[in-house]
Design an enzyme around this catalytic site. Structure first.
Site, PDB file in Angstrom:
ATOM      1  N   LEU A  20       0.857  -1.173   0.000  1.00  0.00           N
ATOM      2  CA  LEU A  20       0.000   0.000   0.000  1.00  0.00           C
ATOM      3  C   LEU A  20       0.897   1.228   0.000  1.00  0.00           C
ATOM      4  O   LEU A  20       2.040   1.173   0.467  1.00  0.00           O
ATOM      5  CB  LEU A  20      -0.899   0.035   1.245  1.00  0.00           C
ATOM      6  CG  LEU A  20      -1.994  -1.033   1.362  1.00  0.00           C
ATOM      7  CD1 LEU A  20      -2.716  -0.895   2.701  1.00  0.00           C
ATOM      8  CD2 LEU A  20      -2.992  -0.935   0.229  1.00  0.00           C
ATOM      9  N   ASP A  21       0.379   2.331  -0.504  1.00  0.00           N
ATOM     10  CA  ASP A  21       1.131   3.578  -0.407  1.00  0.00           C
ATOM     11  C   ASP A  21       1.353   3.918   1.059  1.00  0.00           C
ATOM     12  O   ASP A  21       0.566   3.537   1.928  1.00  0.00           O
ATOM     13  CB  ASP A  21       0.359   4.717  -1.087  1.00  0.00           C
ATOM     14  CG  ASP A  21       0.259   4.530  -2.595  1.00  0.00           C
ATOM     15  OD1 ASP A  21       1.102   3.811  -3.156  1.00  0.00           O
ATOM     16  OD2 ASP A  21      -0.663   5.110  -3.196  1.00  0.00           O
ATOM     17  N   ARG A  22       2.385   4.658   1.323  1.00  0.00           N
ATOM     18  CA  ARG A  22       2.833   4.951   2.688  1.00  0.00           C
ATOM     19  C   ARG A  22       1.710   5.454   3.595  1.00  0.00           C
ATOM     20  O   ARG A  22       1.613   5.061   4.754  1.00  0.00           O
ATOM     21  CB  ARG A  22       3.958   5.977   2.637  1.00  0.00           C
ATOM     22  CG  ARG A  22       4.505   6.386   3.995  1.00  0.00           C
ATOM     23  CD  ARG A  22       5.583   7.448   3.836  1.00  0.00           C
ATOM     24  NE  ARG A  22       6.085   7.900   5.119  1.00  0.00           N
ATOM     25  CZ  ARG A  22       5.540   8.855   5.852  1.00  0.00           C
ATOM     26  NH1 ARG A  22       4.446   9.453   5.422  1.00  0.00           N
ATOM     27  NH2 ARG A  22       6.061   9.216   7.006  1.00  0.00           N
ATOM     28  N   THR A  24      -1.629   5.176   3.083  1.00  0.00           N
ATOM     29  CA  THR A  24      -2.908   4.478   2.926  1.00  0.00           C
ATOM     30  C   THR A  24      -3.064   3.450   4.037  1.00  0.00           C
ATOM     31  O   THR A  24      -2.166   2.649   4.282  1.00  0.00           O
ATOM     32  CB  THR A  24      -2.980   3.773   1.553  1.00  0.00           C
ATOM     33  OG1 THR A  24      -2.852   4.752   0.516  1.00  0.00           O
ATOM     34  CG2 THR A  24      -4.303   3.040   1.386  1.00  0.00           C
TER      35      THR A  24
END
Length: 204
Positions: A20-22, A24
């Site tokens: 996941l993005d940092r 999210t």
């Protein structure tokens, strides 16, 4: 997360299946052995894993929107990782498909609470697609009012001023559900993460 699972929780060696993005929050899958990691990753690659996200954006989105097109690096941006979504193919872009459903619109805040269902798994897919459609995710430093906010964050870190400007202290994106059919166990799995407390107050 690996440190939390392997050391603090004492589960033993774990293998990340996806990312996941940092900023999210939400569901992430880890495998307890390499073979199962490869199996789950193959399910992601063949689009057999269903993903559902919750996201808060500024503006009023239609009841439902299907965004089908292409995504790739934004050559006009000075930030290497920034992506753009377009209806037509462009240099080195990849097919991208996301379905959006509006769960509610807050007239006072001018924000929409959306469900996002990406069929493909591209970098920054939901955020870049919404940005290209004219909707910025609350708290998003890269796909927000100005991409220089991301550079400010890299140089100076978190700040109340930046959070106020962007509408939240992190991107308002949450991985709500992941489901897939396990061909070994011959069983359907569904993993759900309730909306995090810091995003709950954004929900109408």
């Amino acid at each position: 997360l690996l440190n939390l699972l392997e050391n603090e929780r004492g589960i033993g060696t774990c293998y990340p299946v996806h990312r996941l993005d940092r900023e999210t929050s939400g569901v992430m899958l880890f495998a307890k052995n390499k073979e199962y990691q490869l199996l789950l990753q193959s399910l992601f690659e063949t689009r057999e894993v269903k993903k559902v996200y919750e996201v808060f954006v500024f503006g009023k989105l239609k009841d439902s929107v299907i965004a089908e097109g292409f995504i790739g690096r934004d050559s006009k941006s000075e930030i290497r990782k920034k992506q753009k979504f377009a209806k037509e193919f462009f240099d080195q872009s990849k097919v991208c498909f996301t379905e959006f459903q509006n769960l509610g619109y807050d007239t006072e805040k001018d924000t929409s609470h959306l469900l996002a269902k990406p069929s493909t798994g591209r970098i920054h897919q939901i955020r870049a697609t919404l940005y290209s459609l004219g909707f910025r995710v609350g708290g998003d430093k890269l796909y927000g009012k100005r991409e220089s906010a991301f550079l400010d964050f890299v140089k100076l870190g978190e700040s109340e001023t930046l959070s106020i400007e962007l509408g939240h202290n992190r991107q308002a994106l949450h991985a709500k559900e992941i489901s897939f059919f396990d061909p070994i166990a011959q069983k359907e799995f569904l993993f759900v993460a309730p909306l995090t407390k810091d995003l709950c107050h954004l929900s109408k």
